[in-house]
Motif scaffolding. Structure first.
Motif, short mmCIF file in Angstrom:
data_model
loop_
_atom_site.label_atom_id
_atom_site.label_comp_id
_atom_site.label_asym_id
_atom_site.label_seq_id
_atom_site.Cartn_x
_atom_site.Cartn_y
_atom_site.Cartn_z
N GLY A 138 15.26 -33.85 5.89
CA GLY A 138 14.89 -32.74 6.75
C GLY A 138 13.50 -32.22 6.52
N ALA A 139 12.69 -32.89 5.68
CA ALA A 139 11.33 -32.41 5.42
C ALA A 139 10.41 -32.72 6.60
N VAL A 140 9.38 -31.89 6.75
CA VAL A 140 8.39 -32.13 7.80
C VAL A 140 7.51 -33.32 7.40
N VAL A 141 7.20 -34.17 8.37
CA VAL A 141 6.36 -35.34 8.14
C VAL A 141 5.45 -35.53 9.35
N GLU A 142 4.45 -36.37 9.16
CA GLU A 142 3.61 -36.80 10.29
C GLU A 142 3.38 -38.30 10.15
N GLU A 193 11.88 -37.76 -2.74
CA GLU A 193 12.03 -36.31 -2.92
C GLU A 193 11.15 -35.53 -1.95
N GLU A 194 10.12 -36.19 -1.41
CA GLU A 194 9.27 -35.52 -0.42
C GLU A 194 9.92 -35.47 0.95
N LEU A 195 11.01 -36.22 1.13
CA LEU A 195 11.70 -36.25 2.42
C LEU A 195 12.81 -35.21 2.50
N TRP A 196 13.02 -34.47 1.42
CA TRP A 196 14.02 -33.40 1.42
C TRP A 196 13.33 -32.09 1.76
N GLU A 197 13.99 -31.28 2.56
CA GLU A 197 13.36 -30.09 3.13
C GLU A 197 12.89 -29.09 2.08
N ALA A 241 4.93 -16.00 -6.87
CA ALA A 241 3.91 -16.99 -6.56
C ALA A 241 4.51 -18.17 -5.81
N ALA A 242 3.84 -18.58 -4.75
CA ALA A 242 4.35 -19.70 -3.95
C ALA A 242 4.06 -21.02 -4.64
N PRO A 243 4.97 -21.98 -4.55
CA PRO A 243 4.72 -23.31 -5.12
C PRO A 243 3.52 -23.97 -4.46
N VAL A 244 2.87 -24.85 -5.20
CA VAL A 244 1.73 -25.60 -4.69
C VAL A 244 2.22 -26.93 -4.13
N TYR A 245 1.75 -27.28 -2.95
CA TYR A 245 2.12 -28.55 -2.33
C TYR A 245 0.88 -29.42 -2.19
N LEU A 246 1.03 -30.70 -2.51
CA LEU A 246 -0.06 -31.65 -2.41
C LEU A 246 0.25 -32.68 -1.33
N PRO A 247 -0.78 -33.10 -0.57
CA PRO A 247 -0.55 -34.10 0.48
C PRO A 247 -0.35 -35.49 -0.12
N ARG A 248 0.50 -36.27 0.51
CA ARG A 248 0.72 -37.65 0.12
C ARG A 248 0.75 -38.50 1.39
N ALA A 249 0.25 -39.73 1.31
CA ALA A 249 0.23 -40.63 2.46
C ALA A 249 0.43 -42.05 1.98
N ARG A 250 1.10 -42.85 2.81
CA ARG A 250 1.29 -44.26 2.52
C ARG A 250 1.52 -45.02 3.82
N THR A 251 1.30 -46.35 3.78
CA THR A 251 1.49 -47.18 4.95
C THR A 251 2.93 -47.68 5.02
N CYS A 252 3.54 -47.52 6.19
CA CYS A 252 4.92 -47.97 6.41
C CYS A 252 4.96 -48.85 7.66
N SER A 305 2.60 -39.29 6.33
CA SER A 305 2.12 -38.22 5.46
C SER A 305 3.25 -37.23 5.19
N THR A 306 3.32 -36.81 3.92
CA THR A 306 4.36 -35.87 3.47
C THR A 306 3.71 -34.83 2.57
N LEU A 307 4.53 -33.89 2.12
CA LEU A 307 4.08 -32.88 1.16
C LEU A 307 4.90 -33.01 -0.11
N ARG A 308 4.22 -32.99 -1.24
CA ARG A 308 4.90 -33.07 -2.53
C ARG A 308 4.67 -31.79 -3.31
N ARG A 309 5.76 -31.17 -3.73
CA ARG A 309 5.63 -29.95 -4.50
C ARG A 309 5.13 -30.28 -5.89
N ALA A 310 4.00 -29.68 -6.27
CA ALA A 310 3.33 -30.04 -7.51
C ALA A 310 3.83 -29.20 -8.67
#
Length: 391
Positions: free
Chosen positions: A218-222, A157-161, A104-115, A77-82
């Protein structure tokens, strides 16, 4: 801090007054020191803290559970800036909300995929069909998870801090009395950054595209694992770093190496540079990040290697394919295939927290939180805290 083993987990016996869940920031920033950028013989040991001396308390159990999974799948799971166009109803005012404040703070949307987990960094699983030159064994090991991906995937691009957003904003505000009319907060935020850097938006987008082709992240992930046979769920939280072909040649790549090296350790005391023979020191100097990336590519099947010569992921099938030799179903036997290797990436997850839930006994489920404290709060260097919590 004393620890005891119980039920396959490590349980601390000291009183814990808090549960630290803070993810320590690790970013691969860009510098302009041209002298360092051209130093190809950079000594990593001189710029990193002492490597951790002991394996994480959860490592052995986690690896045993990973071995029971075929394949070792997990959900990343990652965060994508919308952009304003894709944010839709996400936001304070729903679809019609056009936030016009530059604050105004940017909006982030959750993303998930199987790896697929490819093991731990510096401890590549043995594949007898892998005939690529491998790093010397028994030199380094770590608690860092790895997976492979295509540089053209959306998740890059979601993996960049900094949550890069390559879209140019098209939505406009409608308040005629506002000094920010016809612009939404995210657009103004990007333009403000561009002006501070003396660049236009087009230049920022262009430099961003080039940045995503190299090492960094450097992006946060789970990463969530469900080990079905033992009945245990592992949730690994941390930061992800992308290892590209420039890992040893670019300043950004060397920064990533330095950061990862700080969380690696020598496999045994005999491989340490102090008190070790010339043979052990030679093996350590021979070990390289670039060779490890190639070994990861070699561990894949020819058909899986060929997937890095597929047409660009996400591109409409109706459009012509740009690029020579791109097609589905190819088999690549050359581990140095220029097209496939240009798209191939190894991603390393540096964990800061693991959430271990043992659900094997429905009448007595148990759960532990393992937190990396890294020498903070009076703890020893590179230490982990483990506390049992209610499931």
């Amino acid at each position: 801090m004393r620890c005891t083993t119980k039920g396959g987990a490590i349980v601390t016996t000291s009183r814990l007054t808090r549960l630290a869940t803070h993810l320590q920031p690790h970013s691969a920033t860009t510098h302009t020191n041209t002298t360092a950028a051209t130093d190809q013989n950079h000594n990593l040991n001189s710029m990193t803290p002492p490597p951790p001396l002991a394996a994480a308390p959860w490592r052995s159990l986690f690896l045993s559970h990973l071995a029971s999974m075929d394949p070792a799948e997990f959900t990343l799971s990652t965060l994508r800036r919308a952009s304003s166009a894709t944010a839709g109803g996400v936001g304070v005012g729903g679809p019609r909300d056009r936030r016009s404040s530059i604050l105004a703070a940017p909006v982030y949307l959750p993303r998930a995929r199987t790896c697929i987990c490819r093991g731990l960094w510096a401890d590549l699983p043995v594949n007898p069909k892998n005939d690529t030159p491998l790093n010397p064994s028994g030199v380094w090991e770590s608690d860092l998870l790895t997976f492979t991906t295509d540089a053209r995937m959306d998740k890059m691009e979601e993996l960049w801090e900094d949550g890069l957003d390559l879209d140019l904003r098209s939505a406009r505000g409608t308040d005629p009395g506002s000094p920010t009319t016809q612009k939404v907060g995210e657009e103004l935020w990007e333009e403000g950054l561009a002006r501070m850097k003396g660049k236009t938006i087009a230049e920022v987008v262009k430099s961003t595209g080039a940045k995503l082709k190299g090492s960094g992240g450097g992006a946060v992930v789970e990463a969530v694992f469900w080990a079905r046979k033992p009945g245990v769920q592992w949730r690994v939280r941390g930061r992800a770093y992308v290892l590209a072909p420039d890992i040893e040649s670019s300043l950004e790549g060397r920064e990533v190496m330095s950061l990862l090296r700080s969380r690696m350790r020598r496999s045994s005391p005999t491989s340490s540079s102090t008190g070790a023979g010339a043979g052990a020191r030679a093996k350590e100097s021979e070990w390289s990040f670039a060779r490890e990336i190639t070994a990861h590519f070699g561990n894949l099947s020819p058909l899986m290697r060929g997937s890095f010569r597929n047409p660009p992921p996400g591109r409409p099938v109706a459009l012509p394919v740009e690029g020579d030799g791109l097609a589905l179903g190819q088999k690549v036997t050359d581990v140095n295939d220029p097209v496939a290797r240009a798209n191939f990436r190894v991603v390393v997850i540096v964990p800061d927290e693991l959430d271990q839930a043992d659900l094997s006994d429905p009448e007595h489920p148990r759960r532990w939180i393992h937190t990396y404290v890294g020498g903070s709060h009076g703890r020893a260097q590179h230490e982990w805290e483990t506390v049992e919590v209610w499931p």
